[in-house]
Design a protein around this motif. Sequence first.
Motif, short mmCIF file in Angstrom:
data_model
loop_
_atom_site.label_atom_id
_atom_site.label_comp_id
_atom_site.label_asym_id
_atom_site.label_seq_id
_atom_site.Cartn_x
_atom_site.Cartn_y
_atom_site.Cartn_z
N MET A 71 0.83 -1.21 0.00
CA MET A 71 0.00 0.00 0.00
C MET A 71 0.86 1.26 0.00
SD MET A 71 -3.14 -0.69 -0.43
CE MET A 71 -3.92 0.86 0.03
N LYS A 72 2.02 1.21 0.63
CA LYS A 72 2.92 2.36 0.60
C LYS A 72 3.38 2.61 -0.84
CE LYS A 72 7.07 4.23 2.73
NZ LYS A 72 8.09 4.06 3.74
N TRP A 73 3.72 1.54 -1.56
CA TRP A 73 4.13 1.67 -2.95
C TRP A 73 2.96 2.19 -3.79
CZ3 TRP A 73 2.69 0.12 -7.74
CH2 TRP A 73 3.61 0.35 -8.77
N LEU A 74 1.78 1.61 -3.59
CA LEU A 74 0.60 2.05 -4.35
C LEU A 74 0.26 3.50 -4.05
CD1 LEU A 74 -1.65 -1.13 -4.08
CD2 LEU A 74 -0.84 -0.07 -6.21
N ARG A 75 0.37 3.92 -2.80
CA ARG A 75 0.08 5.31 -2.44
C ARG A 75 0.99 6.25 -3.22
NH1 ARG A 75 0.42 5.19 2.97
NH2 ARG A 75 2.58 5.86 3.01
N ALA A 76 2.27 5.92 -3.26
CA ALA A 76 3.22 6.77 -4.01
C ALA A 76 2.89 6.77 -5.50
CB ALA A 76 4.65 6.29 -3.77
N LEU A 157 -0.76 -3.08 -12.54
CA LEU A 157 -0.42 -1.68 -12.82
C LEU A 157 0.92 -1.56 -13.53
CD1 LEU A 157 -1.40 0.29 -9.59
CD2 LEU A 157 -2.45 0.47 -11.85
N THR A 158 1.86 -2.40 -13.14
CA THR A 158 3.21 -2.32 -13.70
C THR A 158 3.37 -3.18 -14.95
OG1 THR A 158 3.99 -4.11 -12.28
CG2 THR A 158 4.26 -1.83 -11.46
N ASP A 160 3.88 -6.25 -15.00
CA ASP A 160 5.01 -7.13 -14.69
C ASP A 160 4.51 -8.16 -13.67
OD1 ASP A 160 7.27 -8.35 -13.60
OD2 ASP A 160 8.41 -6.48 -13.46
N PRO A 161 4.40 -9.43 -14.05
CA PRO A 161 3.81 -10.43 -13.17
C PRO A 161 4.61 -10.75 -11.91
CG PRO A 161 4.72 -11.48 -15.12
CD PRO A 161 4.81 -9.99 -15.34
N ASP A 162 5.80 -10.24 -11.80
CA ASP A 162 6.62 -10.50 -10.61
C ASP A 162 7.02 -9.23 -9.87
OD1 ASP A 162 6.74 -13.34 -10.95
OD2 ASP A 162 8.12 -13.00 -12.62
N PHE A 163 6.43 -8.09 -10.22
CA PHE A 163 6.87 -6.83 -9.65
C PHE A 163 6.67 -6.78 -8.13
CE2 PHE A 163 6.84 -2.44 -8.39
CZ PHE A 163 7.84 -1.87 -9.15
N ALA A 164 5.48 -7.17 -7.66
CA ALA A 164 5.20 -7.08 -6.22
C ALA A 164 6.14 -7.98 -5.43
CB ALA A 164 3.74 -7.44 -5.94
N THR A 165 6.37 -9.18 -5.91
CA THR A 165 7.29 -10.09 -5.23
C THR A 165 8.70 -9.52 -5.23
OG1 THR A 165 5.93 -12.00 -5.82
CG2 THR A 165 8.23 -12.43 -5.24
N ARG A 166 9.13 -9.00 -6.36
CA ARG A 166 10.47 -8.42 -6.47
C ARG A 166 10.61 -7.19 -5.57
NH1 ARG A 166 10.38 -8.65 -11.47
NH2 ARG A 166 10.03 -6.47 -11.95
#
Length: 178
Positions: A71-76, A157-158, A160-166
């Motif tokens: 959520m911090k990443w999404l907020r930004a 959003l990105t 990229d299927p691995d962005f959140a994990t990365r």
Amino acid sequence: MSSPCDPRHAPVGDVGAALMMIDSQLKKIRGGTTALDPAQQALIDQFAASLSPEGVDDVLDGVCTLIYVFMKWLRAAYEAHDKDVIEHVVPHLVATLRKMPKSVRPETVPTMAGLVVAAGLGLSPSLWRRSYGPWTPHEMNSLEATAVLIAEHIDSLTDDPDFATRLITDALSKADEG
């Protein structure tokens, strides 16, 4: 005045185990199946069986930490486009959770929305939830589904299927270096 839900006071928990659970669910979703590779499922089952009550609490805190970081990443990301993260994430999350009645009991949906709102406001979802008492068994699937849906939202959003994990593995690597 500091909030009792300030993330500085929150336990981080077992983020690695939480990420393993969330990532395995994301892989199942992307693979179009509800079953994991048998070897991977056996590993997860063995890990889950080995957890003490404190270990379970650590994983719960780890999932809350993931939700907070996501959520911090999404907020930004949303603020960079003059948009409100809560306005764009919570309605989709609630609608999706409501479509999952076999895994997510309807009475847990408001709690999951509250966790995400707390994280979206910069508060610790773990400490916010604790202020309402202990976790219930019915909330376990809902919590996992919430973290998976937020991670999937980031990946979408990105594109990229691995962005959140990365995002998390990179943060863990930096923490180990520092």
